[in-house]
Scaffold this motif. Structure first.
Motif, PDB file in Angstrom:
ATOM      1  N   ARG A 193       0.837  -1.190   0.000  1.00 32.29           N
ATOM      2  CA  ARG A 193       0.000   0.000   0.000  1.00 32.29           C
ATOM      3  C   ARG A 193       0.878   1.248   0.000  1.00 32.29           C
ATOM      4  NH1 ARG A 193      -3.747   0.536   5.134  1.00 32.29           N
ATOM      5  NH2 ARG A 193      -1.930   1.588   6.023  1.00 32.29           N
ATOM      6  N   LEU A 194       0.592   2.150  -0.893  1.00 33.41           N
ATOM      7  CA  LEU A 194       1.212   3.470  -0.857  1.00 33.41           C
ATOM      8  C   LEU A 194       0.274   4.367  -0.055  1.00 33.41           C
ATOM      9  CD1 LEU A 194       3.349   5.534  -1.699  1.00 33.41           C
ATOM     10  CD2 LEU A 194       2.062   5.890  -3.823  1.00 33.41           C
ATOM     11  N   SER A 195       0.677   4.686   1.159  1.00 35.12           N
ATOM     12  CA  SER A 195      -0.186   5.418   2.087  1.00 35.12           C
ATOM     13  C   SER A 195       0.066   6.918   1.954  1.00 35.12           C
ATOM     14  CB  SER A 195       0.076   4.960   3.522  1.00 35.12           C
ATOM     15  OG  SER A 195      -0.290   3.596   3.667  1.00 35.12           O
ATOM     16  N   LEU A 196      -0.987   7.625   1.559  1.00 33.76           N
ATOM     17  CA  LEU A 196      -0.904   9.038   1.214  1.00 33.76           C
ATOM     18  C   LEU A 196      -1.650   9.891   2.236  1.00 33.76           C
ATOM     19  CD1 LEU A 196      -1.685   8.598  -2.590  1.00 33.76           C
ATOM     20  CD2 LEU A 196       0.565   8.844  -1.515  1.00 33.76           C
ATOM     21  N   PRO A 197      -1.368  11.198   2.279  1.00 38.92           N
ATOM     22  CA  PRO A 197      -2.096  12.070   3.213  1.00 38.92           C
ATOM     23  C   PRO A 197      -3.538  12.272   2.759  1.00 38.92           C
ATOM     24  CG  PRO A 197      -0.703  13.370   1.775  1.00 38.92           C
ATOM     25  CD  PRO A 197      -0.369  11.929   1.489  1.00 38.92           C
ATOM     26  N   GLY A 198      -4.353  12.683   3.703  1.00 39.25           N
ATOM     27  CA  GLY A 198      -5.751  12.993   3.409  1.00 39.25           C
ATOM     28  C   GLY A 198      -6.065  14.419   3.807  1.00 39.25           C
ATOM     29  N   PRO A 199      -7.308  14.789   3.766  1.00 34.81           N
ATOM     30  CA  PRO A 199      -7.698  16.155   4.149  1.00 34.81           C
ATOM     31  C   PRO A 199      -7.633  16.353   5.659  1.00 34.81           C
ATOM     32  CG  PRO A 199      -9.634  14.830   3.631  1.00 34.81           C
ATOM     33  CD  PRO A 199      -8.453  13.974   3.310  1.00 34.81           C
ATOM     34  N   GLY A 200      -7.671  17.591   6.066  1.00 31.86           N
ATOM     35  CA  GLY A 200      -7.710  17.906   7.496  1.00 31.86           C
ATOM     36  C   GLY A 200      -6.343  18.296   8.027  1.00 31.86           C
ATOM     37  N   GLY A 201      -6.299  18.610   9.327  1.00 31.18           N
ATOM     38  CA  GLY A 201      -5.075  19.099   9.954  1.00 31.18           C
ATOM     39  C   GLY A 201      -4.203  18.036  10.559  1.00 31.18           C
ATOM     40  N   LYS A 202      -4.412  16.792  10.169  1.00 31.34           N
ATOM     41  CA  LYS A 202      -3.640  15.696  10.747  1.00 31.34           C
ATOM     42  C   LYS A 202      -2.198  15.677  10.250  1.00 31.34           C
ATOM     43  CE  LYS A 202      -3.660  10.603  10.729  1.00 31.34           C
ATOM     44  NZ  LYS A 202      -4.375   9.399  10.251  1.00 31.34           N
ATOM     45  N   TYR A 203      -1.951  16.292   9.100  1.00 33.47           N
ATOM     46  CA  TYR A 203      -0.653  16.160   8.439  1.00 33.47           C
ATOM     47  C   TYR A 203       0.108  17.479   8.432  1.00 33.47           C
ATOM     48  CZ  TYR A 203      -3.011  11.957   6.903  1.00 33.47           C
ATOM     49  OH  TYR A 203      -3.715  10.778   6.889  1.00 33.47           O
ATOM     50  N   VAL A 204       1.436  17.360   8.419  1.00 32.52           N
ATOM     51  CA  VAL A 204       2.296  18.532   8.343  1.00 32.52           C
ATOM     52  C   VAL A 204       1.992  19.307   7.057  1.00 32.52           C
ATOM     53  CG1 VAL A 204       4.685  19.253   8.007  1.00 32.52           C
ATOM     54  CG2 VAL A 204       4.134  17.523   9.735  1.00 32.52           C
ATOM     55  N   ALA A 205       1.873  20.616   7.188  1.00 37.04           N
ATOM     56  CA  ALA A 205       1.534  21.462   6.032  1.00 37.04           C
ATOM     57  C   ALA A 205       2.809  21.862   5.296  1.00 37.04           C
ATOM     58  CB  ALA A 205       0.765  22.696   6.500  1.00 37.04           C
ATOM     59  N   ALA A 206       3.226  21.008   4.369  1.00 42.35           N
ATOM     60  CA  ALA A 206       4.425  21.274   3.572  1.00 42.35           C
ATOM     61  C   ALA A 206       4.232  20.622   2.211  1.00 42.35           C
ATOM     62  CB  ALA A 206       5.665  20.741   4.276  1.00 42.35           C
ATOM     63  N   PRO A 207       3.422  21.223   1.344  1.00 42.43           N
ATOM     64  CA  PRO A 207       3.038  20.579   0.077  1.00 42.43           C
ATOM     65  C   PRO A 207       4.213  20.123  -0.778  1.00 42.43           C
ATOM     66  CG  PRO A 207       1.730  22.550   0.462  1.00 42.43           C
ATOM     67  CD  PRO A 207       2.786  22.532   1.511  1.00 42.43           C
ATOM     68  N   GLU A 208       5.276  20.923  -0.874  1.00 46.36           N
ATOM     69  CA  GLU A 208       6.400  20.555  -1.724  1.00 46.36           C
ATOM     70  C   GLU A 208       7.138  19.331  -1.186  1.00 46.36           C
ATOM     71  OE1 GLU A 208       9.223  20.338  -4.702  1.00 46.36           O
ATOM     72  OE2 GLU A 208       7.222  21.226  -4.603  1.00 46.36           O
ATOM     73  N   LEU A 209       7.287  19.250   0.146  1.00 51.27           N
ATOM     74  CA  LEU A 209       7.940  18.086   0.745  1.00 51.27           C
ATOM     75  C   LEU A 209       7.107  16.832   0.521  1.00 51.27           C
ATOM     76  CD1 LEU A 209       9.384  19.449   4.115  1.00 51.27           C
ATOM     77  CD2 LEU A 209      10.449  19.336   1.846  1.00 51.27           C
ATOM     78  N   TRP A 210       5.795  16.950   0.608  1.00 45.02           N
ATOM     79  CA  TRP A 210       4.925  15.805   0.340  1.00 45.02           C
ATOM     80  C   TRP A 210       5.047  15.374  -1.121  1.00 45.02           C
ATOM     81  CZ3 TRP A 210       2.483  12.716   3.671  1.00 45.02           C
ATOM     82  CH2 TRP A 210       2.251  13.184   4.971  1.00 45.02           C
ATOM     83  N   ARG A 211       5.079  16.340  -2.010  1.00 47.52           N
ATOM     84  CA  ARG A 211       5.180  15.991  -3.430  1.00 47.52           C
ATOM     85  C   ARG A 211       6.462  15.210  -3.705  1.00 47.52           C
ATOM     86  NH1 ARG A 211       7.782  16.966  -7.648  1.00 47.52           N
ATOM     87  NH2 ARG A 211       9.153  18.481  -6.604  1.00 47.52           N
ATOM     88  N   ARG A 212       7.585  15.677  -3.150  1.00 46.41           N
ATOM     89  CA  ARG A 212       8.866  15.012  -3.383  1.00 46.41           C
ATOM     90  C   ARG A 212       8.888  13.606  -2.801  1.00 46.41           C
ATOM     91  NH1 ARG A 212      13.335  18.786  -0.977  1.00 46.41           N
ATOM     92  NH2 ARG A 212      14.684  17.090  -1.713  1.00 46.41           N
ATOM     93  N   SER A 213       8.396  13.455  -1.573  1.00 48.52           N
ATOM     94  CA  SER A 213       8.458  12.145  -0.916  1.00 48.52           C
ATOM     95  C   SER A 213       7.511  11.144  -1.564  1.00 48.52           C
ATOM     96  CB  SER A 213       8.171  12.282   0.582  1.00 48.52           C
ATOM     97  OG  SER A 213       6.978  12.992   0.818  1.00 48.52           O
ATOM     98  N   VAL A 214       6.320  11.585  -1.984  1.00 42.88           N
ATOM     99  CA  VAL A 214       5.390  10.690  -2.670  1.00 42.88           C
ATOM    100  C   VAL A 214       5.988  10.235  -3.999  1.00 42.88           C
ATOM    101  CG1 VAL A 214       3.163  10.558  -3.855  1.00 42.88           C
ATOM    102  CG2 VAL A 214       3.295  11.550  -1.554  1.00 42.88           C
ATOM    103  N   ALA A 215       6.639  11.164  -4.712  1.00 45.29           N
ATOM    104  CA  ALA A 215       7.254  10.808  -6.001  1.00 45.29           C
ATOM    105  C   ALA A 215       8.336   9.755  -5.828  1.00 45.29           C
ATOM    106  CB  ALA A 215       7.824  12.067  -6.663  1.00 45.29           C
ATOM    107  N   ILE A 216       9.135   9.864  -4.765  1.00 41.57           N
ATOM    108  CA  ILE A 216      10.204   8.891  -4.524  1.00 41.57           C
ATOM    109  C   ILE A 216       9.629   7.510  -4.245  1.00 41.57           C
ATOM    110  CG2 ILE A 216      12.025   8.231  -2.914  1.00 41.57           C
ATOM    111  CD1 ILE A 216      12.580  11.264  -2.572  1.00 41.57           C
ATOM    112  N   LEU A 217       8.647   7.421  -3.348  1.00 44.31           N
ATOM    113  CA  LEU A 217       8.091   6.114  -3.001  1.00 44.31           C
ATOM    114  C   LEU A 217       7.333   5.499  -4.172  1.00 44.31           C
ATOM    115  CD1 LEU A 217       6.923   6.506   0.711  1.00 44.31           C
ATOM    116  CD2 LEU A 217       9.029   5.499  -0.193  1.00 44.31           C
TER     117      LEU A 217
END
Length: 417
Positions: A193-217
């Motif tokens: 499973r590739l586990s991705l963030p969802g909506p809401g305030g549960k996740y760190v607000a850093a869109p560019e870091l999320w984009r890079r890490s999701v692309a790597i995995l």
């Protein structure tokens, strides 16, 4: 000569909570509290063998092992982000004078501090830090059960600090280690499973870091060739994950192993290394667990193997069965020979029932060593294997050599012809 008898029919539904207690692997007590199981000697033997195994394969893969405290100041988890994003799953703070300390919910903040305690050059990276360490989650009593959902967790954890161009290779290597461990343990993954963030305030607000890490995995999974599902809302608060899912006999799915990419905590803790240009650079932090928590993996192994663990992992590997009381001393000598050879063994005497009853009661033990009058007189042993095969009497030295050889290589075969 090897003969085979029909194997016993196995049950279709196995619950580790029931079977684990019947096999004296673990238990619970209300005075210790819900979600806090204790390990009995046979369960501790399985756990200890797993610990030795995973430390060994990690060491061979270039990991260095550490120990870190299970407590930390509240400020530590404020820096890491656990306090703001994960507080509901943590135990409340304990007041110590003017400070508040908490039972850690994860090992990663401690490993970040271990990395930060020394200066690092790019030549040292990747730096792989591993620990079999305790962590604590404030699980609600309604979801606790057996070994699968507990409040005190012993985790096979590691953190790899590497340069950005090393991340994909390190994540792939972690997946390879997971596959090797599953083969040795007889575990089948249900899915990746590739586990991705969802909506809401549960996740760190850093869109560019999320984009890079999701692309790597995503790249790592695509290159590995395994099918996977992308699932929104299952990421860690600091980054996406590759989750290796397992399922029980009832089809309930859970996560056992993970590989995670984290740009967030290196930033929070101010981690750096000196690059080839002499400047300071930010490392990337990969979180990975090969066999997950010892509690959950043992629960799965109990059910997957119906309590008949692979021979190298079995709490008792050889049970010695004297046919009559006259062979008791010979049986005890054989037990000692087994122990001296590194095997887990004990004798079950005639006082515990007929030979047939003792054989039936030992059906999950990989090797049953029968000693009758002829075997005792000749220095031989007659082996019965867990899979139903019977091995003609042979010298004790030869039998032990074959058994030890199979266990040392963690072979799935009990006896190779």
């Amino acid at each position: 000569m090897v003969t085979r008898s029909p194997s016993a029919r196995r049950p279709t539904m196995i619950d580790h909570r029931k079977l684990g207690r019947e096999l004296d692997l673990f238990d619970t007590d209300p005075l210790m509290g819900a979600g806090l199981p204790y390990w009995l000697p046979d369960g501790a033997a399985v756990r200890h063998t797993l610990e030795e195994y995973v430390r060994d394969i990690e060491r061979r893969a270039g990991y260095r092992h550490v120990y870190s405290p299970v407590l930390g100041k509240r400020e530590l988890y404020e820096i890491s982000g656990h306090w703001s994003h994960y507080r509901d799953d943590m135990f409340p703070p304990m007041q110590l004078g003017a400070e508040q300390v908490l039972l850690r919910p994860s090992l990663c903040p401690h490993h970040a501090l271990i990395y930060r305690s020394r200066s690092h050059s790019h030549r040292e990276l990747p730096l792989r830090i591993a620990e079999l360490g305790g962590m604590y989650r404030s699980e609600l009593s309604g979801v606790l059960g057996g070994l699968t959902r507990v409040r005190a967790i012993q985790l096979n954890d590691a953190h790899i600090f590497c340069t950005p161009d090393q991340v994909a290779d390190e994540a792939r290597a972690a997946l390879d280690l997971i596959r090797r461990a599953y083969d040795a343990l007889g575990i089948r993954s249900a899915r990746y499973r590739l586990s991705l963030p969802g909506p809401g305030g549960k996740y760190v607000a850093a869109p560019e870091l999320w984009r890079r890490s999701v692309a790597i995995l995503t790249e790592v999974l695509d290159a590995s060739g395994v099918p996977y599902d992308a699932v929104v809302g299952e990421a860690a608060f600091y980054g996406p994950k590759i989750d290796v899912q397992i399922s029980d006999a009832a089809g309930r799915e859970s996560t056992l192993s993970t590989v995670q990419v984290d740009f967030h905590q290196p930033e929070q803790f101010g981690l750096h290394y000196i690059g080839s240009d002499g400047a300071r650079h930010r490392p990337v932090m990969i979180h990975r667990s090969i066999i997950g928590s010892l509690e959950r993996v043992v629960a799965h192994l109990i059910e997957a193997h119906d309590g008949a663990f692979p021979a190298w992992l079995a709490p008792t590997q050889v049970v010695v069965l004297p046919v009559t009381d006259d062979e008791t001393d010979d049986a005890e000598r054989l037990v000692q020979r087994c122990l001296d050879s590194g095997l887990r063994a004990h004798a079950v005497s005639r006082a515990d029932g007929t030979l047939g009853a003792r054989i039936r009661n030992s059906r999950r033990v990989p090797y049953q060593a029968v000693i009758g009058p002829k075997e005792a007189a000749n220095g031989h042993v007659a082996l019965r294997l867990r899979d139903g095969r019977r091995i003609d009497p042979q010298p004790v030295d030869d039998a032990l050599r074959r058994i030890v050889g199979s266990i040392d290589t963690r072979s799935a075969e009990l006896w190779e012809n």
